[in-house]
Motif scaffolding. Structure first.
Motif, PDB file in Angstrom:
ATOM      1  N   GLY A 182       0.808  -1.213   0.000  1.00  0.00           N
ATOM      2  CA  GLY A 182       0.000   0.000   0.000  1.00  0.00           C
ATOM      3  C   GLY A 182       0.845   1.268   0.000  1.00  0.00           C
ATOM      4  O   GLY A 182       2.031   1.258   0.333  1.00  0.00           O
ATOM      5  N   GLU A 183       0.217   2.374  -0.362  1.00  0.00           N
ATOM      6  CA  GLU A 183       0.908   3.663  -0.441  1.00  0.00           C
ATOM      7  C   GLU A 183       1.423   4.092   0.932  1.00  0.00           C
ATOM      8  O   GLU A 183       0.691   4.082   1.920  1.00  0.00           O
ATOM      9  N   LEU A 184       2.683   4.488   0.997  1.00  0.00           N
ATOM     10  CA  LEU A 184       3.297   4.966   2.231  1.00  0.00           C
ATOM     11  C   LEU A 184       2.878   6.416   2.473  1.00  0.00           C
ATOM     12  O   LEU A 184       3.079   7.269   1.612  1.00  0.00           O
ATOM     13  N   VAL A 185       2.301   6.688   3.664  1.00  0.00           N
ATOM     14  CA  VAL A 185       1.835   8.051   3.945  1.00  0.00           C
ATOM     15  C   VAL A 185       2.534   8.682   5.139  1.00  0.00           C
ATOM     16  O   VAL A 185       2.543   9.909   5.266  1.00  0.00           O
ATOM     17  N   SER A 186       3.125   7.887   6.031  1.00  0.00           N
ATOM     18  CA  SER A 186       3.837   8.470   7.163  1.00  0.00           C
ATOM     19  C   SER A 186       4.818   7.465   7.746  1.00  0.00           C
ATOM     20  O   SER A 186       4.674   6.253   7.553  1.00  0.00           O
ATOM     21  N   VAL A 187       5.818   8.003   8.455  1.00  0.00           N
ATOM     22  CA  VAL A 187       6.900   7.188   9.010  1.00  0.00           C
ATOM     23  C   VAL A 187       7.293   7.749  10.369  1.00  0.00           C
ATOM     24  O   VAL A 187       7.351   8.969  10.559  1.00  0.00           O
ATOM     25  N   ALA A 188       7.585   6.862  11.309  1.00  0.00           N
ATOM     26  CA  ALA A 188       8.091   7.268  12.621  1.00  0.00           C
ATOM     27  C   ALA A 188       9.371   6.501  12.918  1.00  0.00           C
ATOM     28  O   ALA A 188       9.432   5.288  12.753  1.00  0.00           O
ATOM     29  N   LEU A 189      10.393   7.229  13.347  1.00  0.00           N
ATOM     30  CA  LEU A 189      11.635   6.649  13.843  1.00  0.00           C
ATOM     31  C   LEU A 189      11.539   6.645  15.357  1.00  0.00           C
ATOM     32  O   LEU A 189      11.393   7.706  15.984  1.00  0.00           O
ATOM     33  N   THR A 190      11.603   5.458  15.966  1.00  0.00           N
ATOM     34  CA  THR A 190      11.238   5.300  17.369  1.00  0.00           C
ATOM     35  C   THR A 190      12.249   4.459  18.129  1.00  0.00           C
ATOM     36  O   THR A 190      12.690   3.421  17.631  1.00  0.00           O
TER      37      THR A 190
END
Length: 253
Positions: free
Chosen positions: A164-172
């Motif tokens: 699916g289309e990537l809409v957000s990312v978090a580095l955690t």
């Protein structure tokens, strides 16, 4: 027999520079390196003491005339989403979040580049190259993960990396007492989703599932409008001179 112990971390002070949050203020930072086998333990202790991580550096403000930067962490087990937050959750019901090792991808960088170009054209990260982005993600000696949020693809099954289309990312970072959100970004064309809020809400859910009591949000700067969102996730704790103090602020709902 080798009786040498691990050396204590060395701390350094930056030169004064213009504050990115408050006009007419100057900032300084104290920092140390997070390297070696003790890095995860040290990261836990320093984060609990008000530090933030950037690559293999832990830093905190050490300004001479200002104490506006306040470390914030959400109290996970007591948190209850407001009505507007529940609307954000509903608006993103078509998204799925998958956690991976801290490894960059060209798809992530494309999203990151679009986010900077639309939201932070004059920020300190505005000229980051693909190699700079890779270092931001990979240069870690602690327990760091990437969480990708994608639109659920029609007919997709169980697969190693969803389509699916990537809409957000978090580095955690995962710590002993919580999740620390190091950096997050999203597709500015999806403004109506309130993805920044959604990622925080999802991290609260993840921390609760892991039995972790806190989600660390970094610094809140009173008087900086772009930081106001952090105080909406209640109850939370603020690191003050006497230690972590509960903050129950007033909900905007």
């Amino acid at each position: 027999m080798n009786t040498q112990t691990n050396p204590a971390p060395q701390f350094y002070l930056t030169a004064p520079a213009a504050c990115p949050y408050l006009p007419h203020e100057m900032e300084r930072k104290v920092f140390t390196h997070l390297v070696g086998e003790r890095a995860p333990e040290l990261n836990d202790l320093l984060t609990q003491g008000g530090f933030r991580r950037s690559q293999n550096i832990a830093y905190r403000p050490a300004c001479e005339t200002c104490r506006a930067c306040i470390s914030v962490r959400i109290i996970v087990n007591e948190f209850r989403p407001t009505r507007s937050m529940r609307r954000v959750i509903a608006a993103n019901a078509d998204l799925v979040g998958y956690e991976y090792p801290a490894e960059p991808s060209s798809e992530q960088y494309s999203l990151f580049r679009g986010y900077l170009d639309r939201r932070h054209q004059k920020g300190g990260m505005s000229d980051m190259s693909v190699l700079d982005y890779a270092m931001m993600v990979e240069d870690t000696h602690v327990h760091t993960k990437i969480v990708e949020y994608r639109k659920r693809a029609e007919g997709s099954g169980i697969e190693e990396r969803p389509r699916g289309e990537l809409v957000s990312v978090a580095l955690t970072d995962r710590m002993g007492d919580g999740l620390s959100m190091v950096y997050s970004f999203f597709d500015p064309a999806e403004d109506q989703r309130s993805l920044g809020t959604f990622m925080i809400l999802d991290h609260v859910r993840r921390a609760k599932a892991l039995g972790l009591p806190h989600v660390y949000l970094g610094y809140w700067v009173k008087g900086s409008r772009k930081m106001d969102y952090k105080t909406k996730f209640l109850p939370q704790e603020h690191l003050m001179a006497r230690g972590w103090e509960r903050y129950d602020g007033e909900s905007s709902d």
